[in-house]
Design an enzyme around this catalytic site. Structure first.
Site, mmCIF file in Angstrom:
data_model
loop_
_atom_site.group_PDB
_atom_site.id
_atom_site.type_symbol
_atom_site.label_atom_id
_atom_site.label_comp_id
_atom_site.label_asym_id
_atom_site.label_seq_id
_atom_site.Cartn_x
_atom_site.Cartn_y
_atom_site.Cartn_z
ATOM 1 N N ARG A 1 40.261 37.601 39.204
ATOM 2 C CA ARG A 1 38.924 37.026 39.310
ATOM 3 C C ARG A 1 39.040 35.544 38.996
ATOM 4 O O ARG A 1 39.791 35.154 38.081
ATOM 5 C CB ARG A 1 37.942 37.675 38.317
ATOM 6 C CG ARG A 1 37.446 39.053 38.716
ATOM 7 C CD ARG A 1 36.552 39.024 39.971
ATOM 8 N NE ARG A 1 36.088 40.341 40.360
ATOM 9 C CZ ARG A 1 36.659 41.139 41.266
ATOM 10 N NH1 ARG A 1 37.739 40.752 41.900
ATOM 11 N NH2 ARG A 1 36.135 42.306 41.567
ATOM 12 N N ILE B 1 47.005 47.375 38.951
ATOM 13 C CA ILE B 1 47.637 46.501 39.938
ATOM 14 C C ILE B 1 48.918 45.907 39.358
ATOM 15 O O ILE B 1 49.975 45.959 39.992
ATOM 16 C CB ILE B 1 46.655 45.388 40.370
ATOM 17 C CG1 ILE B 1 45.449 46.019 41.079
ATOM 18 C CG2 ILE B 1 47.342 44.370 41.265
ATOM 19 C CD1 ILE B 1 44.266 45.086 41.262
ATOM 20 N N HIS C 1 39.253 36.464 49.270
ATOM 21 C CA HIS C 1 39.081 37.733 48.559
ATOM 22 C C HIS C 1 39.381 38.927 49.477
ATOM 23 O O HIS C 1 38.557 39.822 49.666
ATOM 24 C CB HIS C 1 37.646 37.829 48.008
ATOM 25 C CG HIS C 1 37.549 38.701 46.794
ATOM 26 N ND1 HIS C 1 36.829 38.375 45.675
ATOM 27 C CD2 HIS C 1 38.101 39.910 46.516
ATOM 28 C CE1 HIS C 1 36.928 39.340 44.776
ATOM 29 N NE2 HIS C 1 37.699 40.284 45.261
ATOM 30 N N ILE C 2 40.587 38.889 50.028
ATOM 31 C CA ILE C 2 40.969 39.937 50.988
ATOM 32 C C ILE C 2 42.087 40.822 50.467
ATOM 33 O O ILE C 2 42.546 41.722 51.172
ATOM 34 C CB ILE C 2 41.461 39.323 52.331
ATOM 35 C CG1 ILE C 2 42.555 38.285 52.058
ATOM 36 C CG2 ILE C 2 40.298 38.728 53.110
ATOM 37 C CD1 ILE C 2 43.418 37.978 53.246
ATOM 38 N N ALA C 3 42.558 40.561 49.238
ATOM 39 C CA ALA C 3 43.727 41.308 48.756
ATOM 40 C C ALA C 3 43.427 42.798 48.607
ATOM 41 O O ALA C 3 44.264 43.644 48.881
ATOM 42 C CB ALA C 3 44.205 40.729 47.430
ATOM 43 N N GLY C 4 42.217 43.126 48.198
ATOM 44 C CA GLY C 4 41.842 44.539 48.018
ATOM 45 C C GLY C 4 41.663 45.219 49.365
ATOM 46 O O GLY C 4 42.006 44.677 50.413
ATOM 47 N N ASP D 1 50.398 41.753 28.035
ATOM 48 C CA ASP D 1 49.209 42.607 27.957
ATOM 49 C C ASP D 1 49.089 43.097 26.520
ATOM 50 O O ASP D 1 49.875 43.937 26.073
ATOM 51 C CB ASP D 1 49.314 43.797 28.926
ATOM 52 C CG ASP D 1 47.987 44.558 29.049
ATOM 53 O OD1 ASP D 1 47.298 44.708 28.020
ATOM 54 O OD2 ASP D 1 47.655 44.988 30.164
ATOM 55 N N GLU E 1 33.065 31.323 43.838
ATOM 56 C CA GLU E 1 33.597 31.920 45.065
ATOM 57 C C GLU E 1 32.471 32.055 46.074
ATOM 58 O O GLU E 1 31.480 32.725 45.772
ATOM 59 C CB GLU E 1 34.181 33.295 44.728
ATOM 60 C CG GLU E 1 35.046 33.848 45.827
ATOM 61 C CD GLU E 1 35.815 35.091 45.369
ATOM 62 O OE1 GLU E 1 36.539 35.022 44.361
ATOM 63 O OE2 GLU E 1 35.639 36.118 46.022
HETATM 64 P P1 NAD Z 1 42.685 47.619 35.129
HETATM 65 O O1 NAD Z 1 41.286 47.865 34.710
HETATM 66 O O2 NAD Z 1 43.532 48.744 35.615
HETATM 67 O O3 NAD Z 1 43.510 47.005 33.940
HETATM 68 C C1 NAD Z 1 43.149 45.928 33.162
HETATM 69 C C2 NAD Z 1 44.392 45.589 32.306
HETATM 70 O O4 NAD Z 1 44.226 44.299 31.760
HETATM 71 C C3 NAD Z 1 44.604 46.581 31.165
HETATM 72 O O5 NAD Z 1 45.960 46.980 31.136
HETATM 73 C C4 NAD Z 1 44.259 45.740 29.931
HETATM 74 O O6 NAD Z 1 45.035 46.116 28.815
HETATM 75 C C5 NAD Z 1 44.641 44.351 30.406
HETATM 76 N N1 NAD Z 1 43.998 43.280 29.670
HETATM 77 C C6 NAD Z 1 42.750 43.247 29.130
HETATM 78 N N2 NAD Z 1 42.551 42.067 28.513
HETATM 79 C C7 NAD Z 1 43.682 41.343 28.685
HETATM 80 C C8 NAD Z 1 44.087 40.050 28.277
HETATM 81 N N3 NAD Z 1 43.271 39.252 27.572
HETATM 82 N N4 NAD Z 1 45.314 39.627 28.619
HETATM 83 C C9 NAD Z 1 46.154 40.407 29.346
HETATM 84 N N5 NAD Z 1 45.839 41.648 29.750
HETATM 85 C C10 NAD Z 1 44.605 42.102 29.421
HETATM 86 O O7 NAD Z 1 42.643 46.452 36.242
HETATM 87 P P2 NAD Z 1 42.938 46.567 37.799
HETATM 88 O O8 NAD Z 1 42.124 47.672 38.425
HETATM 89 O O9 NAD Z 1 44.398 46.517 38.037
HETATM 90 O O10 NAD Z 1 42.312 45.178 38.284
HETATM 91 C C11 NAD Z 1 42.879 43.949 37.843
HETATM 92 C C12 NAD Z 1 42.052 42.796 38.354
HETATM 93 O O11 NAD Z 1 42.116 42.739 39.787
HETATM 94 C C13 NAD Z 1 40.557 42.913 38.017
HETATM 95 O O12 NAD Z 1 40.087 41.653 37.613
HETATM 96 C C14 NAD Z 1 39.916 43.303 39.319
HETATM 97 O O13 NAD Z 1 38.590 42.868 39.394
HETATM 98 C C15 NAD Z 1 40.806 42.565 40.313
HETATM 99 N N6 NAD Z 1 40.746 43.084 41.682
HETATM 100 C C16 NAD Z 1 40.766 42.196 42.707
HETATM 101 C C17 NAD Z 1 40.753 42.639 44.028
HETATM 102 C C18 NAD Z 1 40.813 41.659 45.184
HETATM 103 O O14 NAD Z 1 40.416 41.999 46.295
HETATM 104 N N7 NAD Z 1 41.324 40.458 45.000
HETATM 105 C C19 NAD Z 1 40.669 44.018 44.306
HETATM 106 C C20 NAD Z 1 40.692 44.915 43.222
HETATM 107 C C21 NAD Z 1 40.722 44.443 41.912
#
Ligand code: NAD
Length: 323
Positions: free
Chosen positions: A246, A166, A293-296, A185, A274
């Site tokens: 999260r 994301i 929690h609607i962004a996804g 990151d 939540e």
């Molecule tokens: P991802 O698994 O692709 O990537 C995780 C990234 O975070 C990696 O690049 C990793 O190096 C980095 N990371 C790990 N620990 C870290 C730290 N301490 N500091 C900074 N970076 C760190 O993740 P994604 O699929 O892009 O998802 C990102 C977040 O979005 C997740 O928490 C996921 O649950 C959430 N999400 C939310 C929704 C929603 O509806 N709001 C939908 C999908 C995902």
């Protein structure tokens, strides 16, 4: 055609499988005369169906595939997940059996990146907060004029925590704004971040330099409260925190303090807990916007994820590796 079993919440199935997806599913796999989904795998009836299944089509609500459940599925070869993270359903036993697992995390990342980009643009105009003022018949022009120089989306600094699926997509979209993008990151090297037009920095620099901080790191023990009182205190006066990741990554009590003093604004798609308790002050603050929690992927968008699972199922039936 492999024998397939669908495992997801009842309400999810009709959302993700419209007539076109159902037709494709029937051509690719044998789901029997009744493709209705199972939402549990522990009843005798579910166990009987599991015994035959070569592939599972899963989504939100699929229980973890481990222990007795996995033992009850001796023919299982592959799991095609129609949602993002598979963390809640995979197990060591599943990996040990070499079962193929595919995810639709890419398809789920896209709408979150779109939502975040929109939130960043709106944050630059203080749009959610001025809209709130308008709703109380107090169109806040005075506020708008007083702070006019601070509004807008040019020359601002946007900080992304996590160059995740994301986060990287958001950085890509920010190229269309004249902004500087900073990324923290610890697991991604500076070159990859620079290739996306952003600069890799440490967390403290990101927090002190950004007008908007957007959180995209995953929920892990190591990321719990990574934004607590000391980190939030580093953020600029008037900055906006966006969290679509999260809730647990941010200390809610510390955020309440920073937002109720009016120092920080927040756009929160996720919270901890939540939902927030009914009495939470965050609901009432004019400088906080909360979405449930609607962004996804939501509604029709979730079909993009079932189509990904069907593409992966097709590859499996053709003997091709997962994409
Ligand atoms: P991802 O698994 O692709 O990537 C995780 C990234 O975070 C990696 O690049 C990793 O190096 C980095 N990371 C790990 N620990 C870290 C730290 N301490 N500091 C900074 N970076 C760190 O993740 P994604 O699929 O892009 O998802 C990102 C977040 O979005 C997740 O928490 C996921 O649950 C959430 N999400 C939310 C929704 C929603 O509806 N709001 C939908 C999908 C995902």
């Amino acid at each position: 055609r492999p024998k397939a079993l669908i495992v997801m919440q009842d309400r999810v199935f009709p959302e993700q499988f419209g007539p076109a997806e159902l037709e494709r599913l029937h051509t690719l796999a044998d789901v029997g005369p009744d493709p209705s989904p199972l939402s549990e795998l522990d009843s005798p009836a579910a166990r009987a169906r599991l015994a035959d299944a070569e592939v599972l089509i899963t989504s939100w609500g699929c229980p973890r595939l481990d222990g007795d459940r996995l033992a009850a599925a001796p023919r299982l070869q592959a799991v095609f997940h129609c949602a993002g993270t598979v963390r809640s359903l995979v197990s060591d036993e599943l990996w040990a059996r070499g079962i193929r697992v595919t995810t639709a995390a890419e398809e789920n990342a896209e709408p979150v990146a779109q939502f975040t980009f929109a939130a960043i643009v709106f944050a630059g105009k203080k749009a959610p907060f001025l809209a709130q003022a308008a709703r109380s018949h107090r169109e806040d022009w005075a506020y708008k004029h007083r702070n006019r120089a601070q509004l807008g989306n040019v020359d601002r600094t946007i900080g992304l925590i996590g160059f995740s699926r994301i986060g990287a997509r958001v950085a890509q979209r920010l190229l269309s704004l004249q902004v500087q993008t900073l990324v923290y990151d610890p697991f991604v090297d500076a070159d990859r971040i620079a290739a996306a037009g952003a600069r890799r920095v440490e967390l403290d620099e990101l927090l002190t330099s950004s007008d908007v901080v957007s959180v995209h790191a995953p929920q892990l023990p190591s990321t719990r409260h990574m934004l607590a009182a000391p980190q939030l205190a580093l953020m600029r006066d008037g900055a906006t925190l966006i969290n679509t990741s999260r809730g647990s990554l941010v200390d809610t009590t510390a955020l309440e303090a920073e937002c109720s003093s009016g120092r920080l604004d927040a756009i929160l798609d996720v919270t901890d807990p939540e939902p927030l308790p009914a009495g939470s002050i965050l609901y009432d603050l004019p400088n906080v916007m909360i979405t449930p929690h609607i962004a996804g992927s939501l509604g029709a968008e979730t079909r993009l994820m079932s189509r990904r699972a069907l593409t992966e199922l097709a590859r499996y039936t053709e003997g091709l590796p997962a994409e």
